[in-house]
Design a protein around this motif. Sequence first.
Motif, short mmCIF file in Angstrom:
data_model
loop_
_atom_site.label_atom_id
_atom_site.label_comp_id
_atom_site.label_asym_id
_atom_site.label_seq_id
_atom_site.Cartn_x
_atom_site.Cartn_y
_atom_site.Cartn_z
N GLU A 1 0.83 -1.21 0.00
CA GLU A 1 0.00 0.00 0.00
C GLU A 1 0.86 1.25 0.00
O GLU A 1 0.60 2.21 -0.75
N GLU A 2 1.89 1.28 0.84
CA GLU A 2 2.76 2.45 0.89
C GLU A 2 3.54 2.62 -0.41
O GLU A 2 3.73 3.74 -0.90
N ALA A 3 4.00 1.50 -0.97
CA ALA A 3 4.70 1.57 -2.25
C ALA A 3 3.77 2.12 -3.33
O ALA A 3 4.17 2.95 -4.16
N ASP B 1 14.81 14.45 -7.44
CA ASP B 1 14.12 14.55 -6.15
C ASP B 1 13.34 13.27 -5.85
O ASP B 1 13.32 12.79 -4.72
N ALA B 2 12.67 12.73 -6.88
CA ALA B 2 11.89 11.51 -6.69
C ALA B 2 12.80 10.35 -6.31
O ALA B 2 12.45 9.55 -5.43
N TYR B 3 13.97 10.26 -6.95
CA TYR B 3 14.87 9.16 -6.62
C TYR B 3 15.39 9.28 -5.18
O TYR B 3 15.44 8.30 -4.45
N ARG B 4 15.76 10.47 -4.79
CA ARG B 4 16.26 10.64 -3.43
C ARG B 4 15.16 10.33 -2.40
O ARG B 4 15.43 9.72 -1.36
N GLU B 5 13.93 10.71 -2.69
CA GLU B 5 12.82 10.37 -1.79
C GLU B 5 12.62 8.86 -1.74
O GLU B 5 12.36 8.28 -0.68
N PHE B 6 12.74 8.21 -2.90
CA PHE B 6 12.60 6.76 -2.99
C PHE B 6 13.65 6.06 -2.14
O PHE B 6 13.35 5.14 -1.38
N ALA B 7 14.90 6.51 -2.27
CA ALA B 7 15.99 5.90 -1.51
C ALA B 7 15.85 6.17 -0.02
O ALA B 7 16.02 5.26 0.82
N TRP C 1 13.11 2.12 -0.06
CA TRP C 1 12.61 1.21 -1.10
C TRP C 1 13.73 0.52 -1.86
O TRP C 1 13.53 -0.57 -2.39
N THR C 2 14.91 1.11 -1.93
CA THR C 2 16.02 0.45 -2.63
C THR C 2 16.53 -0.76 -1.88
O THR C 2 17.19 -1.62 -2.45
N VAL D 1 16.23 2.55 -12.78
CA VAL D 1 17.37 2.96 -11.96
C VAL D 1 17.55 2.03 -10.76
O VAL D 1 18.62 1.41 -10.60
N PRO D 2 16.57 1.88 -9.87
CA PRO D 2 16.76 0.96 -8.76
C PRO D 2 16.86 -0.50 -9.20
O PRO D 2 17.53 -1.30 -8.55
N GLY D 3 16.20 -0.84 -10.31
CA GLY D 3 16.27 -2.21 -10.78
C GLY D 3 17.67 -2.61 -11.20
O GLY D 3 18.15 -3.70 -10.85
N LEU D 4 18.34 -1.77 -11.94
CA LEU D 4 19.71 -2.07 -12.35
C LEU D 4 20.67 -2.04 -11.17
O LEU D 4 21.62 -2.84 -11.10
N SER D 5 20.43 -1.15 -10.23
CA SER D 5 21.28 -1.11 -9.04
C SER D 5 21.16 -2.41 -8.25
O SER D 5 22.15 -2.95 -7.74
#
Length: 582
Positions: free
Chosen positions: A43-45, A80-86, A90-91, A126-130
């Motif tokens: 749900e949060e994701a 900004d979205a990536y930094r919020e994601f990390a 979620w990573t 981005v997170p998938g390849l990481s």
Amino acid sequence: MQPYLPPVADYHFLLVEVLGFDAAMAEIGKAEIDTDLAVSILEEAGKFCAQTLHPINRSGDEEGCHLVNGEVKTPAGFGDAYREFAQGGWTSLSADPEYGGQGLPFILQLWLDEMLSASNLSFGLVPGLSRGAAEAIAAHASEELKATYLPKLVSGEWTGAMALTESSAGTDLALLKTKATPNTDGSYAVTGQKIFISTGDHDFGGNVIHLVLARLPDAPEGVKGISLFLVPKFLVNDDGSLGARNGMSVGSLEEKMGIHAQPTCVMNYDDAIGWLVGEPNRGLAAMFTMMNAERLMVGIQGLGIAGAAYGQAVGYAKERLQGRSADGTRNPVPIIEHADVRRMLLNIRSFVEAGRALAGWTALQMERAHHHPDAEERAKADALVALLTPVVKAGFTDFGFESAVQAQQVFGGHGYIREWGMEQYVRDARIAQIYEGTNGVQAMDLVGRKFGLAGGAVVESLFALIAADLAEAAKSESAALIAERTAEALALLKQTTANLKGADVDSLGAAAVDTLRLFALTSYGWMWTRMAAASGGDSPLHAAKRDMARYFALRVLPQAHGLARQIEAGPDPVMAIDADAF
């Protein structure tokens, strides 16, 4: 456009009534991770995907990435979205706790990937390849490299990229020319050029860790002479801080059909300092750890795009007024009343919900492969995942692209113009059939290698498992029809598999794509059977599942018979025409 609606209710249904999530977790010693926890995470994701990623999907596509004075500039909002994601953790969702990961089940990871792909495919890469890079490093690198790079890859502070392809070496990696020369300190100087490098560079901050295939000076010819090297954008100081810029640069950004917000780079390595990952001349073995993980992720991309396109098409079909009702008494009517529009929507939905279930089942096998207390059970589960990987990658992305096109068709002319956003889904979905091994290559992998695992015992064990589920479901009124029709498809698939055993290369090549599609359809039928068997109740969700299973049985599964006839024709119709006659 319609807002993105994460399919959390469907995830809950699958976890509780189809996949037996709580029992599966208890079996591998993770009873503390139950359905309630899993659903709350999903749900949060889903909120992040709906509220942060979906709103910048179209603007990111329109703005695209740019190269400014040799530096990559990504579209507004992506950094900004990536930094919020990390920062949200979620990573690290499914990563090893030894390196800062949360160690949560991979089923949550795959379904998160589905929502990422549905809401913003360019971002999700981005997170998938990481994650794939981290898995390869964890499996093959030295302890020193693991300690230096894994914690920050897992946290998302740094990102990863996979550098395989060269202008003359795509599928045939034996032709690659990038060189790695030993330095006196144990590192290597890597020199060459790679193309099509997703997330090769960006402006999100931190380091970018490339896993690069290259040849040592004394390497043998062919794929047996390829090694894998870890090459960071910035060298890392002894205290873990970032040091000097490494000898690598972005030569250009690829001009692509889709995923415009994804920085796909031509990368130049000019005596870039790197470190060997795994053994010399065995780089492909190490790289395949990453590639197999990425192939599953790419399959989920096809699923995510299809689900997102379906949501848009359903919303439009309910609002768009055109034509008369079937009885001629009302005009105009919402186009969802027209049979052909319903056909397209049901085709998409029948794939999406079955694919989601098969992804979940496969993810639970991955958990068994890693955590089951019995070594024999771990090996069985790992073999099943290996067998299904090309089916998920190619089957999901083929059906995903077809779904995006059908969803676009629902919009008519409006689907072809940018305003409604449907043409982006079609463009974005197309790449998933191509990268991480084209779908033709996946089909050849299935018939040429995966059918032969353990002398054919692995595919036979899956067929036996499917047959047992079908036999049990046939006793259920809600699942009898889909069980019967899936059993027919399974019989065709078993006969096809038997006929291809020991076949020559041309026979395999001519049959491969049709066989993989037959395998995928049968697997979807299996999942629809399980879902229908679990849907004997009176709830609207259960009623919809029964109706969808019936649709799949009567309108989609009959394709299996046509595919079997095509496969039976053999290679002669394909190979008879002389090359000069083309």
